[in-house]
Design a protein around this motif. Structure first.
Motif, PDB file in Angstrom:
ATOM      1  N   ARG A  47      -9.853   5.226 -42.963  1.00  0.00           N
ATOM      2  CA  ARG A  47      -8.706   4.870 -42.653  1.00  0.00           C
ATOM      3  C   ARG A  47      -8.582   5.771 -41.651  1.00  0.00           C
ATOM      4  O   ARG A  47      -8.686   7.300 -42.067  1.00  0.00           O
ATOM      5  N   LEU A  48      -7.599   5.563 -40.847  1.00  0.00           N
ATOM      6  CA  LEU A  48      -7.003   6.378 -40.426  1.00  0.00           C
ATOM      7  C   LEU A  48      -5.763   6.496 -39.196  1.00  0.00           C
ATOM      8  O   LEU A  48      -4.823   5.309 -39.621  1.00  0.00           O
ATOM      9  N   ALA A  49      -4.813   7.236 -39.032  1.00  0.00           N
ATOM     10  CA  ALA A  49      -3.298   7.879 -38.831  1.00  0.00           C
ATOM     11  C   ALA A  49      -3.760   7.176 -37.108  1.00  0.00           C
ATOM     12  O   ALA A  49      -2.192   6.834 -36.913  1.00  0.00           O
ATOM     13  N   ALA A  50      -4.493   7.934 -36.547  1.00  0.00           N
ATOM     14  CA  ALA A  50      -4.256   8.165 -35.048  1.00  0.00           C
ATOM     15  C   ALA A  50      -5.418   7.031 -34.241  1.00  0.00           C
ATOM     16  O   ALA A  50      -6.372   6.702 -35.199  1.00  0.00           O
ATOM     17  N   ALA A  51      -5.437   5.302 -33.648  1.00  0.00           N
ATOM     18  CA  ALA A  51      -6.259   5.089 -33.298  1.00  0.00           C
ATOM     19  C   ALA A  51      -7.131   5.419 -32.424  1.00  0.00           C
ATOM     20  O   ALA A  51      -6.675   5.826 -31.495  1.00  0.00           O
ATOM     21  N   PRO A  52      -8.288   5.024 -32.730  1.00  0.00           N
ATOM     22  CA  PRO A  52      -9.650   5.488 -31.753  1.00  0.00           C
ATOM     23  C   PRO A  52      -9.444   5.053 -30.657  1.00  0.00           C
ATOM     24  O   PRO A  52      -8.680   3.741 -29.827  1.00  0.00           O
ATOM     25  N   LYS A  53      -9.345   5.524 -29.582  1.00  0.00           N
ATOM     26  CA  LYS A  53      -9.810   4.917 -28.145  1.00  0.00           C
ATOM     27  C   LYS A  53     -11.111   3.420 -27.835  1.00  0.00           C
ATOM     28  O   LYS A  53     -10.700   2.950 -27.290  1.00  0.00           O
ATOM     29  N   ARG A  54     -11.871   3.525 -28.870  1.00  0.00           N
ATOM     30  CA  ARG A  54     -12.996   3.310 -28.389  1.00  0.00           C
ATOM     31  C   ARG A  54     -13.686   2.640 -29.798  1.00  0.00           C
ATOM     32  O   ARG A  54     -13.740   3.871 -30.546  1.00  0.00           O
ATOM     33  N   ILE A  55     -14.382   2.064 -29.502  1.00  0.00           N
ATOM     34  CA  ILE A  55     -15.388   1.314 -31.183  1.00  0.00           C
ATOM     35  C   ILE A  55     -16.923   1.760 -30.563  1.00  0.00           C
ATOM     36  O   ILE A  55     -17.004   0.895 -29.710  1.00  0.00           O
ATOM     37  N   GLU A  56     -17.604   2.344 -31.931  1.00  0.00           N
ATOM     38  CA  GLU A  56     -19.034   2.170 -31.885  1.00  0.00           C
ATOM     39  C   GLU A  56     -19.901   2.107 -32.563  1.00  0.00           C
ATOM     40  O   GLU A  56     -19.227   2.746 -33.709  1.00  0.00           O
ATOM     41  N   GLY A 120     -23.584  -8.634 -38.408  1.00  0.00           N
ATOM     42  CA  GLY A 120     -22.499  -8.174 -39.749  1.00  0.00           C
ATOM     43  C   GLY A 120     -21.164  -7.129 -39.020  1.00  0.00           C
ATOM     44  O   GLY A 120     -21.343  -7.593 -38.137  1.00  0.00           O
ATOM     45  N   GLU A 121     -20.797  -6.762 -40.383  1.00  0.00           N
ATOM     46  CA  GLU A 121     -20.050  -6.097 -39.600  1.00  0.00           C
ATOM     47  C   GLU A 121     -18.972  -4.843 -40.310  1.00  0.00           C
ATOM     48  O   GLU A 121     -19.911  -4.805 -41.786  1.00  0.00           O
ATOM     49  N   ILE A 122     -18.591  -3.712 -39.703  1.00  0.00           N
ATOM     50  CA  ILE A 122     -17.639  -2.792 -40.600  1.00  0.00           C
ATOM     51  C   ILE A 122     -15.849  -3.217 -40.587  1.00  0.00           C
ATOM     52  O   ILE A 122     -15.879  -4.068 -39.602  1.00  0.00           O
ATOM     53  N   SER A 123     -15.453  -2.732 -41.489  1.00  0.00           N
ATOM     54  CA  SER A 123     -13.651  -2.592 -41.130  1.00  0.00           C
ATOM     55  C   SER A 123     -13.507  -0.969 -41.759  1.00  0.00           C
ATOM     56  O   SER A 123     -13.929  -0.254 -42.186  1.00  0.00           O
ATOM     57  N   PHE A 124     -12.488  -0.388 -40.704  1.00  0.00           N
ATOM     58  CA  PHE A 124     -11.920   0.504 -40.898  1.00  0.00           C
ATOM     59  C   PHE A 124     -10.564  -0.047 -40.918  1.00  0.00           C
ATOM     60  O   PHE A 124      -9.963  -1.249 -40.859  1.00  0.00           O
ATOM     61  N   THR A 125      -9.176   1.568 -41.103  1.00  0.00           N
ATOM     62  CA  THR A 125      -7.398   0.673 -41.553  1.00  0.00           C
ATOM     63  C   THR A 125      -6.836   1.694 -41.012  1.00  0.00           C
ATOM     64  O   THR A 125      -7.032   2.655 -41.264  1.00  0.00           O
ATOM     65  N   LEU A 126      -6.031   0.727 -40.350  1.00  0.00           N
ATOM     66  CA  LEU A 126      -5.140   1.778 -39.371  1.00  0.00           C
ATOM     67  C   LEU A 126      -3.645   1.637 -40.188  1.00  0.00           C
ATOM     68  O   LEU A 126      -3.130   1.209 -39.896  1.00  0.00           O
ATOM     69  N   THR A 127      -3.745   2.860 -40.280  1.00  0.00           N
ATOM     70  CA  THR A 127      -2.246   3.211 -41.903  1.00  0.00           C
ATOM     71  C   THR A 127      -1.017   3.495 -40.232  1.00  0.00           C
ATOM     72  O   THR A 127       0.504   3.390 -40.997  1.00  0.00           O
ATOM     73  N   THR A 128      -1.412   3.194 -39.490  1.00  0.00           N
ATOM     74  CA  THR A 128       0.248   3.643 -38.209  1.00  0.00           C
ATOM     75  C   THR A 128      -0.264   2.843 -37.006  1.00  0.00           C
ATOM     76  O   THR A 128      -0.906   2.438 -36.519  1.00  0.00           O
ATOM     77  N   GLY A 129       0.809   2.016 -36.922  1.00  0.00           N
ATOM     78  CA  GLY A 129       0.529   0.756 -35.764  1.00  0.00           C
ATOM     79  C   GLY A 129       1.429   0.687 -34.530  1.00  0.00           C
ATOM     80  O   GLY A 129       1.872   2.101 -34.447  1.00  0.00           O
ATOM     81  N   THR A 130       1.242   0.730 -33.669  1.00  0.00           N
ATOM     82  CA  THR A 130       1.415   0.527 -32.215  1.00  0.00           C
ATOM     83  C   THR A 130       3.141   0.345 -32.021  1.00  0.00           C
ATOM     84  O   THR A 130       3.191  -0.651 -33.078  1.00  0.00           O
ATOM     85  N   SER A 131       3.700   1.149 -30.888  1.00  0.00           N
ATOM     86  CA  SER A 131       5.466   0.796 -30.870  1.00  0.00           C
ATOM     87  C   SER A 131       5.194  -0.538 -30.185  1.00  0.00           C
ATOM     88  O   SER A 131       4.515  -0.327 -29.966  1.00  0.00           O
ATOM     89  N   ALA A 132       6.807  -0.929 -30.385  1.00  0.00           N
ATOM     90  CA  ALA A 132       6.583  -2.091 -29.422  1.00  0.00           C
ATOM     91  C   ALA A 132       7.136  -1.944 -28.506  1.00  0.00           C
ATOM     92  O   ALA A 132       7.725  -0.448 -27.204  1.00  0.00           O
ATOM     93  N   ARG A 133       6.722  -2.559 -27.294  1.00  0.00           N
ATOM     94  CA  ARG A 133       6.127  -2.037 -25.292  1.00  0.00           C
ATOM     95  C   ARG A 133       7.759  -2.223 -24.573  1.00  0.00           C
ATOM     96  O   ARG A 133       8.873  -2.577 -25.377  1.00  0.00           O
ATOM     97  N   PRO A 134       8.290  -0.815 -24.411  1.00  0.00           N
ATOM     98  CA  PRO A 134       9.950  -0.857 -23.709  1.00  0.00           C
ATOM     99  C   PRO A 134       9.509  -1.858 -22.941  1.00  0.00           C
ATOM    100  O   PRO A 134       9.659  -2.797 -22.370  1.00  0.00           O
TER     101      PRO A 134
END
Length: 204
Positions: A47-56, A120-134
């Motif tokens: 469970r992540l509050a900040a989104a990672p830049k890459r997934i490895e 196969g697959e893995i999953s994770f949860t992002l608890t904070t979404g990105t803001s709308a584009r200005p």
């Protein structure tokens, strides 16, 4: 005689041990030929509050770029892969393009040494979404109309500097108003004088 029997017995035991060892090792050979996932970043179920830049993703054997496929989907199956995967040894990483908060699924498909594909697959949860584009800089700002004067307040919506009384407008129209009035006075005076002269000179 006894020595021969003992040597024969030991030989049988040695042969049986070798055969047993071979039977144990041989079934493990096909399994070792299959690739498998050994780890990931983010880890599976994180469970992540900040989104990672890459997934490895890390694999047991080095995956081949031509036969490796990585997908990332977010809530409502929205694609969340920000580019092509990159390879480094037994590691594969993909840029992450986050969207709304929620569960993200990373699916993979790699080939094994024996040619079989492993999925196969893995999953994770992002608890904070990105803001709308200005909004873009070229977008024009909405114009705000000047508030109208309340009805019945006695305040005119026209600026006070532009309001000219009717009497003043009559005399300010090119200066012609007072000329007409003066002309009318002269005509009346002439008519009055002529009438007075006529009364005096007519025979009685």
């Amino acid at each position: 005689m006894g020595g021969r029997v003992a040597r024969a017995t030991r030989t049988r035991i040695a042969v049986l041990g070798v055969a047993l060892g071979v039977s144990v090792v041989l079934p493990a050979t096909p399994a070792a030929a299959h690739n498998s996932l050994t780890g990931s970043d983010p880890r599976d179920g994180a469970r992540l509050a900040a989104a990672p830049k890459r997934i490895e993703l890390r694999f047991l054997a080095t995956p081949a770029p031509a036969t490796t496929k990585i997908t990332v989907t977010g809530p409502a199956d929205a694609p969340a892969t920000g580019g092509a995967p990159t390879f480094s040894g037994n590691r594969v990483s993909v840029p992450f393009s986050p969207g709304a908060a929620g569960r993200y699924v990373v699916g993979y498909r790699v080939a094994s040494i024996d040619g079989h594909a492993v999925t196969g697959e893995i999953s994770f949860t992002l608890t904070t979404g990105t803001s709308a584009r200005p909004p873009s800089a070229g977008a024009s700002a909405p114009t705000t109309a000047a508030p109208a004067a309340p009805t019945g307040s006695g305040v005119s919506a026209t600026p006070a500097a532009d309001v000219v009384p009717a009497a003043d407008r009559r005399w300010d129209d090119g200066g012609s108003g007072w000329l007409w009035a003066l002309g009318a006075m002269v005509v009346l005076a002439l008519l009055g004088g002529g009438l007075l002269l006529y009364r005096r000179t007519r025979p009685r």
